[in-house]
Write a protein that holds these residues in place. Structure first.
Motif, PDB file in Angstrom:
ATOM      1  N   SER A  68       4.583   1.841   1.622  1.00  0.00           N
ATOM      2  CA  SER A  68       3.196   1.194   2.385  1.00  0.00           C
ATOM      3  C   SER A  68       1.921   1.917   2.326  1.00  0.00           C
ATOM      4  CB  SER A  68       3.975   1.050   3.652  1.00  0.00           C
ATOM      5  OG  SER A  68       5.189   0.420   3.466  1.00  0.00           O
ATOM      6  N   SER A  69       0.910   1.433   1.938  1.00  0.00           N
ATOM      7  CA  SER A  69      -0.252   2.056   2.197  1.00  0.00           C
ATOM      8  C   SER A  69      -1.384   1.362   2.963  1.00  0.00           C
ATOM      9  CB  SER A  69      -1.060   2.278   0.952  1.00  0.00           C
ATOM     10  OG  SER A  69      -0.062   2.861  -0.226  1.00  0.00           O
ATOM     11  N   VAL A  70      -2.086   1.916   3.667  1.00  0.00           N
ATOM     12  CA  VAL A  70      -3.088   1.365   4.529  1.00  0.00           C
ATOM     13  C   VAL A  70      -4.428   1.886   4.252  1.00  0.00           C
ATOM     14  CG1 VAL A  70      -4.017   0.849   6.931  1.00  0.00           C
ATOM     15  CG2 VAL A  70      -1.505   0.868   6.473  1.00  0.00           C
ATOM     16  N   VAL A  71      -5.260   1.065   3.649  1.00  0.00           N
ATOM     17  CA  VAL A  71      -6.796   1.463   3.369  1.00  0.00           C
ATOM     18  C   VAL A  71      -7.552   0.771   4.290  1.00  0.00           C
ATOM     19  CG1 VAL A  71      -8.410   1.828   1.594  1.00  0.00           C
ATOM     20  CG2 VAL A  71      -5.894   1.852   1.111  1.00  0.00           C
ATOM     21  N   PHE A  72      -8.696   1.705   4.951  1.00  0.00           N
ATOM     22  CA  PHE A  72      -9.713   0.988   5.773  1.00  0.00           C
ATOM     23  C   PHE A  72     -10.905   1.416   5.068  1.00  0.00           C
ATOM     24  CE2 PHE A  72      -6.633   2.189   9.379  1.00  0.00           C
ATOM     25  CZ  PHE A  72      -6.491   0.686   9.615  1.00  0.00           C
ATOM     26  N   GLY A  73     -11.539   0.326   4.571  1.00  0.00           N
ATOM     27  CA  GLY A  73     -12.704   0.608   4.082  1.00  0.00           C
ATOM     28  C   GLY A  73     -12.444   1.755   3.049  1.00  0.00           C
ATOM     29  N   SER A  74     -13.196   2.850   2.912  1.00  0.00           N
ATOM     30  CA  SER A  74     -13.029   4.133   1.847  1.00  0.00           C
ATOM     31  C   SER A  74     -11.890   4.847   2.517  1.00  0.00           C
ATOM     32  CB  SER A  74     -14.139   4.754   1.632  1.00  0.00           C
ATOM     33  OG  SER A  74     -14.938   5.204   2.894  1.00  0.00           O
ATOM     34  N   THR A  75     -11.343   4.740   3.674  1.00  0.00           N
ATOM     35  CA  THR A  75     -10.497   5.625   4.273  1.00  0.00           C
ATOM     36  C   THR A  75      -8.896   5.405   4.004  1.00  0.00           C
ATOM     37  OG1 THR A  75     -11.860   5.673   6.161  1.00  0.00           O
ATOM     38  CG2 THR A  75      -9.972   6.986   6.379  1.00  0.00           C
ATOM     39  N   VAL A  76      -8.251   6.213   3.260  1.00  0.00           N
ATOM     40  CA  VAL A  76      -6.911   5.856   3.159  1.00  0.00           C
ATOM     41  C   VAL A  76      -6.221   6.590   4.488  1.00  0.00           C
ATOM     42  CG1 VAL A  76      -4.749   6.376   1.814  1.00  0.00           C
ATOM     43  CG2 VAL A  76      -7.008   6.311   0.609  1.00  0.00           C
ATOM     44  N   ALA A  77      -5.742   5.553   5.476  1.00  0.00           N
ATOM     45  CA  ALA A  77      -5.210   6.085   6.544  1.00  0.00           C
ATOM     46  C   ALA A  77      -3.610   6.273   6.274  1.00  0.00           C
ATOM     47  CB  ALA A  77      -5.175   4.951   7.354  1.00  0.00           C
TER      48      ALA A  77
ATOM     49  N   PRO B 238      -0.028  -3.684   5.852  1.00  0.00           N
ATOM     50  CA  PRO B 238      -0.154  -3.100   4.802  1.00  0.00           C
ATOM     51  C   PRO B 238      -1.093  -3.498   3.752  1.00  0.00           C
ATOM     52  CG  PRO B 238       2.051  -3.926   4.781  1.00  0.00           C
ATOM     53  CD  PRO B 238       1.461  -4.313   6.005  1.00  0.00           C
ATOM     54  N   THR B 239      -1.931  -2.818   3.110  1.00  0.00           N
ATOM     55  CA  THR B 239      -2.807  -3.161   1.919  1.00  0.00           C
ATOM     56  C   THR B 239      -1.941  -3.002   0.729  1.00  0.00           C
ATOM     57  OG1 THR B 239      -3.723  -0.916   2.139  1.00  0.00           O
ATOM     58  CG2 THR B 239      -4.838  -2.965   2.851  1.00  0.00           C
ATOM     59  N   GLY B 240      -0.797  -2.092   0.754  1.00  0.00           N
ATOM     60  CA  GLY B 240       0.293  -1.966  -0.516  1.00  0.00           C
ATOM     61  C   GLY B 240       1.384  -1.828   0.030  1.00  0.00           C
ATOM     62  N   GLY B 241       2.590  -2.086  -0.725  1.00  0.00           N
ATOM     63  CA  GLY B 241       3.849  -1.823  -0.084  1.00  0.00           C
ATOM     64  C   GLY B 241       4.355  -2.954   0.808  1.00  0.00           C
ATOM     65  N   THR B 242       5.580  -2.877   1.525  1.00  0.00           N
ATOM     66  CA  THR B 242       6.253  -3.704   2.379  1.00  0.00           C
ATOM     67  C   THR B 242       6.342  -3.123   3.693  1.00  0.00           C
ATOM     68  OG1 THR B 242       8.242  -3.679   1.570  1.00  0.00           O
ATOM     69  CG2 THR B 242       6.959  -5.143   0.605  1.00  0.00           C
ATOM     70  N   VAL B 243       6.479  -3.966   4.744  1.00  0.00           N
ATOM     71  CA  VAL B 243       7.170  -3.419   5.860  1.00  0.00           C
ATOM     72  C   VAL B 243       8.202  -4.569   6.440  1.00  0.00           C
ATOM     73  CG1 VAL B 243       6.811  -3.192   8.320  1.00  0.00           C
ATOM     74  CG2 VAL B 243       4.912  -2.513   6.679  1.00  0.00           C
ATOM     75  N   GLN B 244       9.387  -3.949   6.566  1.00  0.00           N
ATOM     76  CA  GLN B 244      10.615  -4.767   7.118  1.00  0.00           C
ATOM     77  C   GLN B 244      11.168  -4.422   8.286  1.00  0.00           C
ATOM     78  OE1 GLN B 244      13.635  -4.400   3.988  1.00  0.00           O
ATOM     79  NE2 GLN B 244      12.478  -5.660   2.455  1.00  0.00           N
ATOM     80  N   VAL B 245      11.114  -5.475   9.416  1.00  0.00           N
ATOM     81  CA  VAL B 245      11.774  -5.211  10.477  1.00  0.00           C
ATOM     82  C   VAL B 245      12.962  -5.858  10.768  1.00  0.00           C
ATOM     83  CG1 VAL B 245      11.672  -5.558  13.083  1.00  0.00           C
ATOM     84  CG2 VAL B 245       9.473  -4.991  11.684  1.00  0.00           C
ATOM     85  N   ASP B 246      14.237  -5.286  10.938  1.00  0.00           N
ATOM     86  CA  ASP B 246      15.674  -5.854  10.763  1.00  0.00           C
ATOM     87  C   ASP B 246      15.746  -6.471   9.487  1.00  0.00           C
ATOM     88  OD1 ASP B 246      16.477  -4.895  13.225  1.00  0.00           O
ATOM     89  OD2 ASP B 246      15.776  -6.860  14.285  1.00  0.00           O
ATOM     90  N   GLY B 247      15.257  -5.876   8.452  1.00  0.00           N
ATOM     91  CA  GLY B 247      15.475  -6.477   7.081  1.00  0.00           C
ATOM     92  C   GLY B 247      14.588  -7.694   6.424  1.00  0.00           C
ATOM     93  N   ARG B 248      13.659  -8.000   7.220  1.00  0.00           N
ATOM     94  CA  ARG B 248      12.649  -9.110   7.003  1.00  0.00           C
ATOM     95  C   ARG B 248      11.357  -8.449   6.796  1.00  0.00           C
ATOM     96  NH1 ARG B 248      13.054 -13.175  11.885  1.00  0.00           N
ATOM     97  NH2 ARG B 248      12.545 -14.655  10.514  1.00  0.00           N
ATOM     98  N   ASP B 249      11.016  -8.816   5.471  1.00  0.00           N
ATOM     99  CA  ASP B 249       9.492  -8.563   5.036  1.00  0.00           C
ATOM    100  C   ASP B 249       8.518  -9.261   6.151  1.00  0.00           C
ATOM    101  OD1 ASP B 249       7.196  -8.100   4.244  1.00  0.00           O
ATOM    102  OD2 ASP B 249       7.877  -8.315   1.984  1.00  0.00           O
TER     103      ASP B 249
END
Ligand SMILES: Nc1ncnc2c1ncn2[C@@H]1O[C@H](COP(=O)(O)OP(=O)(O)OP(=O)(O)O)[C@@H](O)[C@H]1O
Ligand SMILES: [Mg+2]
Lengths: 270, 298
Positions: free
Chosen positions: A29-38, A75-86
């Motif tokens: 999982s990636s998160v990008v805000f504008g030019s900042t890679v958070a 997420p701007t890339g990758g996945t987030v799952q909660v209890d196995g659900r994307d």
């Protein structure tokens, strides 16, 4: 005080309650805000009922990571799952439902100052109520809810404040209101972002111990971001170290070396 | 001390330049308007007849009438002070009816005219029909509501009154609606702005706990703006009292009706009695709103 912890090694005690708590899985999982890679390609699995501390410098990405877990940041890339659900595959209503099961204690608490404590706590339940259910609860709160809220406030140590205006409370008491609101959601996961930033060290300690204790009692999964390394090491069996958006370590607290802690907080390399 | 380099200075001065131009523009705009209207202080010196009327009127300011000034008063006429009280009551009733309508419209239209209920849920979920509808329909609703409330506001209540009287005659409803339309528009505009300017932290938190957009709006944003909205509504209630009094000029039995009648008959003492009654009304409302705001808990 009634909620103070008995000293001793809390963190090593096993989780007694069964698998009620939510589980979280991040894959690249990636998160990008504008030019900042958070956040930069984070892999993380948090099992049901675990208690995890997120540590790292200011700007390391702790808040962003917590927001990924309840789906308020995508997420701007990758996945987030909660209890196995994307989360990305859920409909709006399904996402609301997932969110209603995750309590979040915000860094700035996010309480409404000119409402009574009762109503601020009541707001935690909105995600589980229909439009009219919410109207009814806010305008003419049911006794059942009032009793339940009183019990929760008792648990967090401020039952007598139930009808007080929230802006008349001290910083520490407000913090407890925010915790009570998250608990009134009847959550399966509890996220807390720097829950000790606005109070003195003694209260900070009791707030963290309250969170860990309640989560253990109710079998909730708990993720807390903390600047205070001592508290993190004392209360959390597992620590995730973040630096500039990357996970630099993720293991049982006693296995994190002093060198790793020092590298995490080394200001020169940022 | 370090010398400021020239490009630094240019940067420093740029921020102030715009401000300076703006202040000069506002000042010269005012002067231009005065010149256009040919305003001359000498115009305030009244004609000799005018001086007499003005003196006759203002000299009664400290001695308002307690009883009727007319020589002949029909025997079934209530005492002057009782009549003033009744007129005040009617004025309050008209103002209250108009404000109730205006508040309902103000809240509804204020909701539609604020951007908070449809702008920005960063994580909406996939295949989200609601979000799509919100994103495509909402701007249209928002835009047309803002045009509608601008229209409601741009016409003064007296002009609405003239229109409604022509259409429906001297009915109570005409007066109430004439006041309610521009007041509803103003309330909607101010409410929407107050709500849009309320801090968003709580709204964000509510959304994060799964609350629906309507709940977020009603319980996360509105309560934060509510003290301001209440204070402003009280102020508008004062304005409604004035407007309702003025509608007496059209024949409604509010204070304006009696003010006009007494003025025509040169009974200036009575005029002052009615004016002071209006003053007391406004002071009462002010006191009431102050007392309420002091211990305001939603
Ligand atoms: N909404 C946003 N828009 C733009 N940049 C953001 C936003 N939120 C976070 N960032 C950036 O992402 C990075 C990580 O921020 P984050 O708030 O997650 O850090 P943090 O570890 O919680 O810091 P702190 O301990 O100070 O709360 C920072 O560089 C921040 O400036
Ligand atoms: Mg943070």
């Amino acid at each position: 005080m009634m909620w103070s912890v008995n000293e001793g090694n809390r963190k090593s005690q096993g989780r007694t309650s069964s698998s009620r708590g939510a589980s979280f899985t991040l894959r690249k999982s990636s998160v990008v805000f504008g030019s900042t890679v958070a956040l930069d390609s984070v892999d993380l699995h948090i099992g049901s009922g675990e208690a995890v501390g997120f540590v790292g410098l200011s700007g390391a990405g702790k808040t962003t990571l917590l927001c990924l877990l309840n789906g308020t940041v995508r997420p701007t890339g990758g996945t987030v799952q909660v209890d196995g659900r994307d989360l990305a595959t859920l409909s709006f209503e399904e996402l609301r439902k997932v969110r209603s099961g995750i309590g979040f204690v915000h860094q700035d608490l996010s309480l409404i100052p000119n409402l009574r404590v009762l109503h601020n706590v009541l707001a935690g339940r909105l995600g589980k109520l229909s439009f009219w259910g919410g109207m009814r609860a806010f305008l003419f709160p049911q006794r059942r809810y009032v009793h339940q809220i009183h019990e929760i406030l008792e648990r967090v140590g401020i039952p007598e404040k139930i009808y007080e205006r929230t802006d008349r409370l001290s910083g520490g008491q407000r913090q407890r209101v925010a915790i009570a609101r998250a608990l009134f959601q009847e959550p399966v996961g509890l996220l807390a972002d720097e829950p000790v930033s606005s109070v003195d060290p003694a209260r900070a300690r009791s707030a963290v111990s309250l969170l860990t204790e309640i989560s253990r009692e109710q079998g909730l999964t708990l993720c807390v971001s903390l600047h205070n390394l001592h508290l993190a090491r004392e209360f959390f069996p597992r620590l995730v170290g973040l630096r500039a958006g990357r996970v630099v370590f993720d293991r049982a607290t006693e296995q994190v070396t002093e060198d790793e802690f020092e590298a995490l907080y080394d200001l020169n390399g940022v | 001390m370090k010398m400021t380099r020239s490009w630094d200075r240019a940067f420093l001065h740029k921020g102030l330049g715009v401000r300076r131009i703006l202040i000069l523009a506002i000042l010269s705009g005012g002067i231009w308007a005065f010149v256009q209207l040919d305003l001359n202080p000498a115009d305030l010196v009244p004609t000799s007849g005018g001086v007499q009327v003005a003196w006759a009127f203002f000299s009664r300011a400290l001695s308002p009438a307690i009883v009727y000034e007319a020589e002949f008063v029909p025997s079934d006429t209530p005492p002057l002070l009782w009549k003033a009280l009744q007129a005040a009551g009617t004025t309050v009733v008209f103002a209250s009816a108009a404000m109730s309508l205006a508040l309902i419209w103000g809240l509804l239209l204020g909701f539609l005219a604020s951007s908070s209920w449809w702008v920005g849920d960063p994580a909406g979920g996939a295949g989200n029909v609601t979000a799509f509808v919100r994103r495509s329909i909402a701007p249209v609703v928002y835009g047309s509501t803002r045009v509608l409330i601008a229209f409601m506001r741009s016409i003064h209540e007296l002009i609405w009154a003239v229109l409604f009287l022509a259409a429906f005659g001297l009915s109570h409803l005409s007066a109430v609606i004439a006041i309610a339309i521009p007041f509803g528009g103003t309330l909607a505009k101010i409410f929407s702005e107050m709500i849009d300017e309320a801090p968003r932290d709580v709204a964000h938190a509510f959304r994060g706990s799964g609350a629906s957009a309507t709940h977020v709006y009603l319980f996360g944003l509105v309560p934060r703006a509510l003290p301001d909205m209440t204070a402003y509504s009280f102020y508008r209630f004062e304005c409604a009292l004035r407007s309702s009094a003025i509608l007496g000029f059209f024949g409604y039995p509010t204070l304006g009706f009696y003010i006009a009648a007494s003025f025509e008959n040169l009974h200036y003492g009575e005029v002052w009695t009615y004016l002071y009654t209006l003053l007391v009304l406004v002071i009462l409302v002010d006191w009431w709103s102050g007392a309420l705001r002091k211990r305001f808990v939603v």
